[in-house]
Design an enzyme around this catalytic site. Structure first.
Site, PDB file in Angstrom:
ATOM      1  NE  ARG A 127      -2.980   4.168  16.055  1.00 21.14           N
ATOM      2  CZ  ARG A 127      -1.719   4.583  15.887  1.00 21.14           C
ATOM      3  NH1 ARG A 127      -0.758   4.091  16.641  1.00 21.14           N
ATOM      4  NH2 ARG A 127      -1.433   5.478  14.960  1.00 21.14           N
TER       5      ARG A 127
ATOM      6  CB  CYS B 297      -9.892  -0.371  18.581  1.00 23.02           C
ATOM      7  SG  CYS B 297      -9.545  -1.440  19.996  1.00 23.02           S
TER       8      CYS B 297
ATOM      9  CG  HIS C  77      -0.678  -1.762   6.077  1.00 25.00           C
ATOM     10  ND1 HIS C  77       0.357  -1.203   5.375  1.00 25.00           N
ATOM     11  CD2 HIS C  77      -1.805  -1.143   5.648  1.00 25.00           C
ATOM     12  CE1 HIS C  77      -0.121  -0.277   4.568  1.00 25.00           C
ATOM     13  NE2 HIS C  77      -1.435  -0.223   4.707  1.00 25.00           N
ATOM     14  CD  GLU C  78      -3.777  -3.595   0.448  1.00 26.44           C
ATOM     15  OE1 GLU C  78      -4.011  -2.412   0.731  1.00 26.44           O
ATOM     16  OE2 GLU C  78      -3.592  -3.981  -0.721  1.00 26.44           O
TER      17      GLU C  78
ATOM     18  CB  CYS D 107     -14.767  -0.967  20.760  1.00 28.97           C
ATOM     19  SG  CYS D 107     -13.285  -1.365  19.815  1.00 28.97           S
TER      20      CYS D 107
ATOM     21  CB  CYS E  68     -11.497   0.280  24.257  1.00 29.78           C
ATOM     22  SG  CYS E  68     -11.716   0.702  22.523  1.00 29.78           S
TER      23      CYS E  68
ATOM     24  CB  CYS F 197     -10.671  -4.469  22.023  1.00 25.42           C
ATOM     25  SG  CYS F 197     -11.422  -3.038  22.852  1.00 25.42           S
TER      26      CYS F 197
ATOM     27  CB  CYS G 203      -0.878  -0.026   1.247  1.00 23.69           C
ATOM     28  SG  CYS G 203      -1.763   1.503   1.592  1.00 23.69           S
ATOM     29  CG  HIS G 204       1.126   5.841  -1.581  1.00 24.65           C
ATOM     30  ND1 HIS G 204       1.561   5.974  -2.871  1.00 24.65           N
ATOM     31  CD2 HIS G 204       1.593   6.901  -0.893  1.00 24.65           C
ATOM     32  CE1 HIS G 204       2.270   7.075  -2.963  1.00 24.65           C
ATOM     33  NE2 HIS G 204       2.297   7.665  -1.790  1.00 24.65           N
ATOM     34  CB  THR G 205       0.224   3.624   4.260  1.00 25.91           C
ATOM     35  OG1 THR G 205      -0.961   4.278   3.789  1.00 25.91           O
ATOM     36  CG2 THR G 205       0.534   4.124   5.655  1.00 25.91           C
TER      37      THR G 205
ATOM     38  CB  CYS H  80      -4.995  -1.534   3.683  1.00 27.17           C
ATOM     39  SG  CYS H  80      -4.839   0.259   3.903  1.00 27.17           S
TER      40      CYS H  80
ATOM     41  NE  ARG I 198      -3.073  -1.690  -2.352  1.00 31.39           N
ATOM     42  CZ  ARG I 198      -3.047  -0.380  -2.134  1.00 31.39           C
ATOM     43  NH1 ARG I 198      -2.495   0.449  -3.018  1.00 31.39           N
ATOM     44  NH2 ARG I 198      -3.580   0.130  -1.034  1.00 31.39           N
TER      45      ARG I 198
HETATM   46  N1  LIG Z   1      -6.953   6.779   5.635  1.00 35.53           N
HETATM   47  C1  LIG Z   1      -6.655   5.513   5.461  1.00 35.53           C
HETATM   48  O1  LIG Z   1      -7.113   4.638   6.212  1.00 35.53           O
HETATM   49  C2  LIG Z   1      -5.802   5.103   4.303  1.00 35.53           C
HETATM   50  C3  LIG Z   1      -5.768   3.745   3.899  1.00 35.53           C
HETATM   51  C4  LIG Z   1      -4.995   3.421   2.767  1.00 35.53           C
HETATM   52  C5  LIG Z   1      -4.256   4.379   2.116  1.00 35.53           C
HETATM   53  N2  LIG Z   1      -4.298   5.666   2.559  1.00 35.53           N
HETATM   54  C6  LIG Z   1      -3.583   6.737   1.865  1.00 35.53           C
HETATM   55  O2  LIG Z   1      -4.333   7.034   0.697  1.00 35.53           O
HETATM   56  C7  LIG Z   1      -3.476   7.607  -0.309  1.00 35.53           C
HETATM   57  C8  LIG Z   1      -3.673   6.878  -1.624  1.00 35.53           C
HETATM   58  O3  LIG Z   1      -3.210   5.554  -1.540  1.00 35.53           O
HETATM   59  P1  LIG Z   1      -3.044   4.672  -2.877  1.00 35.53           P
HETATM   60  O4  LIG Z   1      -2.471   3.368  -2.443  1.00 35.53           O
HETATM   61  O5  LIG Z   1      -4.306   4.701  -3.673  1.00 35.53           O
HETATM   62  O6  LIG Z   1      -1.918   5.546  -3.615  1.00 35.53           O
HETATM   63  P2  LIG Z   1      -1.480   5.668  -5.138  1.00 35.53           P
HETATM   64  O7  LIG Z   1      -0.124   6.242  -5.136  1.00 35.53           O
HETATM   65  O8  LIG Z   1      -1.701   4.369  -5.827  1.00 35.53           O
HETATM   66  O9  LIG Z   1      -2.505   6.716  -5.793  1.00 35.53           O
HETATM   67  C9  LIG Z   1      -2.319   8.098  -5.763  1.00 35.53           C
HETATM   68  C10 LIG Z   1      -2.862   8.690  -7.071  1.00 35.53           C
HETATM   69  O10 LIG Z   1      -2.764  10.110  -6.963  1.00 35.53           O
HETATM   70  C11 LIG Z   1      -2.305  10.648  -8.202  1.00 35.53           C
HETATM   71  N3  LIG Z   1      -1.677  11.942  -7.938  1.00 35.53           N
HETATM   72  C12 LIG Z   1      -0.460  12.188  -7.379  1.00 35.53           C
HETATM   73  N4  LIG Z   1      -0.248  13.510  -7.283  1.00 35.53           N
HETATM   74  C13 LIG Z   1      -1.344  14.120  -7.782  1.00 35.53           C
HETATM   75  C14 LIG Z   1      -1.727  15.476  -7.951  1.00 35.53           C
HETATM   76  N5  LIG Z   1      -0.916  16.484  -7.582  1.00 35.53           N
HETATM   77  N6  LIG Z   1      -2.935  15.756  -8.472  1.00 35.53           N
HETATM   78  C15 LIG Z   1      -3.775  14.741  -8.855  1.00 35.53           C
HETATM   79  N7  LIG Z   1      -3.454  13.428  -8.739  1.00 35.53           N
HETATM   80  C16 LIG Z   1      -2.264  13.124  -8.195  1.00 35.53           C
HETATM   81  C17 LIG Z   1      -1.360   9.594  -8.746  1.00 35.53           C
HETATM   82  O11 LIG Z   1      -1.204   9.725 -10.152  1.00 35.53           O
HETATM   83  C18 LIG Z   1      -2.074   8.299  -8.324  1.00 35.53           C
HETATM   84  O12 LIG Z   1      -2.974   7.869  -9.338  1.00 35.53           O
HETATM   85  C19 LIG Z   1      -2.071   7.513   0.275  1.00 35.53           C
HETATM   86  O13 LIG Z   1      -1.757   8.758   0.874  1.00 35.53           O
HETATM   87  C20 LIG Z   1      -2.197   6.429   1.353  1.00 35.53           C
HETATM   88  O14 LIG Z   1      -1.195   6.572   2.338  1.00 35.53           O
HETATM   89  C21 LIG Z   1      -5.060   6.046   3.623  1.00 35.53           C
HETATM   90  N1  LIG Z   2       1.690   7.007  11.527  1.00 29.38           N
HETATM   91  C1  LIG Z   2       1.015   7.849  10.617  1.00 29.38           C
HETATM   92  C2  LIG Z   2      -0.466   7.532  10.623  1.00 29.38           C
HETATM   93  C3  LIG Z   2      -0.887   7.318   9.282  1.00 29.38           C
HETATM   94  C4  LIG Z   2      -2.387   7.043   9.223  1.00 29.38           C
HETATM   95  O1  LIG Z   2      -3.195   7.951   9.326  1.00 29.38           O
HETATM   96  N2  LIG Z   2      -2.735   5.798   9.017  1.00 29.38           N
HETATM   97  C5  LIG Z   2      -4.111   5.428   8.729  1.00 29.38           C
HETATM   98  C6  LIG Z   2      -4.072   4.151   7.988  1.00 29.38           C
HETATM   99  S1  LIG Z   2      -3.194   4.280   6.470  1.00 29.38           S
HETATM  100  C7  LIG Z   2      -3.321   2.742   5.861  1.00 29.38           C
HETATM  101  O2  LIG Z   2      -2.741   2.669   4.654  1.00 29.38           O
HETATM  102  C8  LIG Z   2      -4.910   5.173  10.003  1.00 29.38           C
HETATM  103  O3  LIG Z   2      -5.629   4.207  10.144  1.00 29.38           O
HETATM  104  N3  LIG Z   2      -4.825   6.071  10.918  1.00 29.38           N
HETATM  105  C9  LIG Z   2      -5.473   5.939  12.200  1.00 29.38           C
HETATM  106  C10 LIG Z   2      -4.529   5.350  13.201  1.00 29.38           C
HETATM  107  O4  LIG Z   2      -3.320   5.241  12.877  1.00 29.38           O
HETATM  108  O5  LIG Z   2      -4.953   4.986  14.292  1.00 29.38           O
HETATM  109  C11 LIG Z   2       1.214   9.308  10.922  1.00 29.38           C
HETATM  110  O6  LIG Z   2       1.403   9.617  12.103  1.00 29.38           O
HETATM  111  O7  LIG Z   2       1.180  10.097   9.985  1.00 29.38           O
HETATM  112 ZN   LIG Z   3      -2.731   0.854   3.595  1.00 31.30          ZN
HETATM  113 ZN   LIG Z   4     -11.496  -1.253  21.312  1.00 30.19          ZN
END
Ligand SMILES: NC(=O)c1ccc[n+]([C@@H]2O[C@H](COP(=O)([O-])OP(=O)(O)OC[C@H]3O[C@@H](n4cnc5c(N)ncnc54)[C@H](O)[C@@H]3O)[C@@H](O)[C@H]2O)c1
Ligand SMILES: N[C@@H](CCC(=O)N[C@@H](CSCO)C(=O)NCC(=O)O)C(=O)O
Ligand SMILES: [Zn+2]
Ligand SMILES: [Zn+2]
Length: 379
Positions: A117, A113, A69-70, A105, A102, A99, A47-49, A177, A372
């Site tokens: 954490r 949760c 994580h995926e 939850c 908590c 859990c 994953c991008h993260t 994820c 992916r």
């Molecule tokens: N909140 C969460 O729980 C959670 C879960 C998973 C991933 N994420 C985050 O979500 C984001 C996306 O993840 P992903 O795996 O789909 O990433 P990815 O890199 O596959 O997709 C990002 C897309 O954004 C485009 N992009 C980049 N810069 C740009 C710009 N300036 N303008 C327009 N488009 C642009 C890229 O071309 C690409 O298609 C990441 O930041 C990741 O860390 C968050």
């Molecule tokens: N350690 C990072 C946190 C990044 C973050 O926000 N993670 C998401 C999941 S990304 C999955 O690809 C998330 O679930 N956040 C809630 C949590 O972490 O409890 C930072 O500090 O930037």
């Molecule tokens: Zn992820």
């Molecule tokens: Zn919990």
């Protein structure tokens, strides 16, 4: 040979330092303690993260660590007091624990949760605040409570979803994820209604899953925004009805979207992790009710800003973690939806490699053609 209660030595990709290529090491994985589960990981996607933490920009990133994580795998052994899974169960590790006890939850208001954490944020297990991984006696930090770039990992029992054993693990690993995050951002966080207009910033796996979620929610227009125009062809298959490349417009992107939609969209989603685009995503929402959901993860030190007037005049700014899904309860449900062909998964898998090719997989992340990449962990 029975491995229960024994240290397992297996292969894992260790990130010794930020940005330095991962190294496949022989890693010692200690047996699970009370409330812990040791899992044989069969498939893990990137994953991008993972790339974000590896880059050194994650304030919680600790090195050396085992990222990932995926994933999906099979329970190898369980520690004392673990009742909900047993050896042989097919599982998906969940970085967002559940859990059911908590205050988070029990609140009914969030999927976050609080049980483990504090430990997962500092790369250790909650029991003894230590890692279960080591290389020649040197501890290696856990990551997100999952560390799935290892052939065996140890997780907390509140971070394991037991799934249908018939589900193909090489596919459903994605339900750990990116796909749930996008679907849930629409269904749980924004709660998009039929007929809504939607703008999606970033058409990677997460953005495409937002499109899929918006389509199933009955959105009337789904506008995809990406700087890579090649994304449109793929995005159409996930429900995107219109495409905008900001590079092809003189005007700021939020103005382009506002003009296209008679005052702005009902819902927008930032799926990139760029704080400037988070602002644009908010400001392209309709006055009075437009809601923008932050999904992308931004680097340490980054901050969002906008004129408070944007909120005073009715726009709403939200965020989502794992799409708001309760992991242990809803991941098995998502697996069933996949098995009944109600959600896509296979379509997000563009590449398949092995654990030893993990650095190539990280390189692919920057290739516009990669959604992916799934690693076979034992080939
Ligand atoms: N909140 C969460 O729980 C959670 C879960 C998973 C991933 N994420 C985050 O979500 C984001 C996306 O993840 P992903 O795996 O789909 O990433 P990815 O890199 O596959 O997709 C990002 C897309 O954004 C485009 N992009 C980049 N810069 C740009 C710009 N300036 N303008 C327009 N488009 C642009 C890229 O071309 C690409 O298609 C990441 O930041 C990741 O860390 C968050
Ligand atoms: N350690 C990072 C946190 C990044 C973050 O926000 N993670 C998401 C999941 S990304 C999955 O690809 C998330 O679930 N956040 C809630 C949590 O972490 O409890 C930072 O500090 O930037
Ligand atoms: Zn992820
Ligand atoms: Zn919990």
């Amino acid at each position: 040979m029975a491995t229960q209660g024994q240290v397992i030595t297996c292969k894992a990709a260790v990130a010794w330092e930020p940005k330095k290529p991962l190294v496949i090491e022989d890693v010692q994985v200690a047996p699970p303690q009370a409330g812990e589960v040791r899992i044989k990981i069969l498939y893990s996607a990137l994953c991008h993260t993972d790339g974000y933490t590896w880059s050194g920009k994650d304030p919680e990133g600790l090195f050396p660590c085992i990222l990932g994580h995926e994933a999906a795998g099979i329970v190898e052994s369980v520690g004392e007091g673990v009742t909900e899974v047993q050896p042989g169960d097919h599982v998906i590790p969940c970085y967002q624990a559940e859990c059911r006890e908590c205050k988070f939850c029990k609140s009914g208001k969030t999927n976050l949760c609080g049980k483990v954490r504090i430990a997962t944020g500092v790369g250790v297990m909650i029991n003894d605040r230590k890692s279960r991984f080591s290389v020649n006696g040197k501890p290696i930090y856990h990551f997100m409570g999952t560390s799935t770039f290892s052939q065996y990992t140890v997780v907390h029992d509140v971070s394991v979803a037991k799934i249908d054993p018939v589900a193909p693990l090489e596919k459903v690993c994605l339900l750990g994820c990116g796909v749930p995050t996008g679907l849930g951002a629409v269904w749980n966080t924004a709660k998009v209604e039929p007929g809504s207009t939607v703008a999606i910033f970033g058409l990677g796996t997460v953005g495409l899953a937002v499109a899929e979620g918006a389509k199933t929610a009955g959105a009337s227009r789904i506008i995809g925004i990406d700087i890579n125009s090649k994304k449109y062809d793929v995005a159409k298959n996930f429900g995107v009805t219109e495409f905008v490349n900001p590079k092809e417009h003189e005007k700021p992107i939020q103005e382009v979207i506002v003009d296209l939609t008679d005052g702005g969209v009902d819902y927008s989603f930032e799926c990139i992790g760029n704080v400037h685009l988070m602002r644009d995503a908010l400001e392209c929402c309709h006055k009075g009710w437009g809601t923008s959901v932050i999904v992308g993860v931004a680097a340490s030190g980054e901050e969002i800003s906008t004129r408070p007037f944007q909120l005073v005049t009715g726009r709403v700014w939200k965020g989502t973690a794992f799409g708001g899904f309760k992991s242990r309860t809803q991941v098995p449900w998502l697996v069933q939806k996949y098995m009944h062909k109600e959600i896509k998964v296979d379509e997000y898998i563009t590449h398949k490699l092995t654990l030893s090719e993990i650095n190539k997989a990280f390189d692919l992340m920057h290739d516009g053609g990669c959604l992916r990449c799934v690693l076979d962990m034992h080939k």
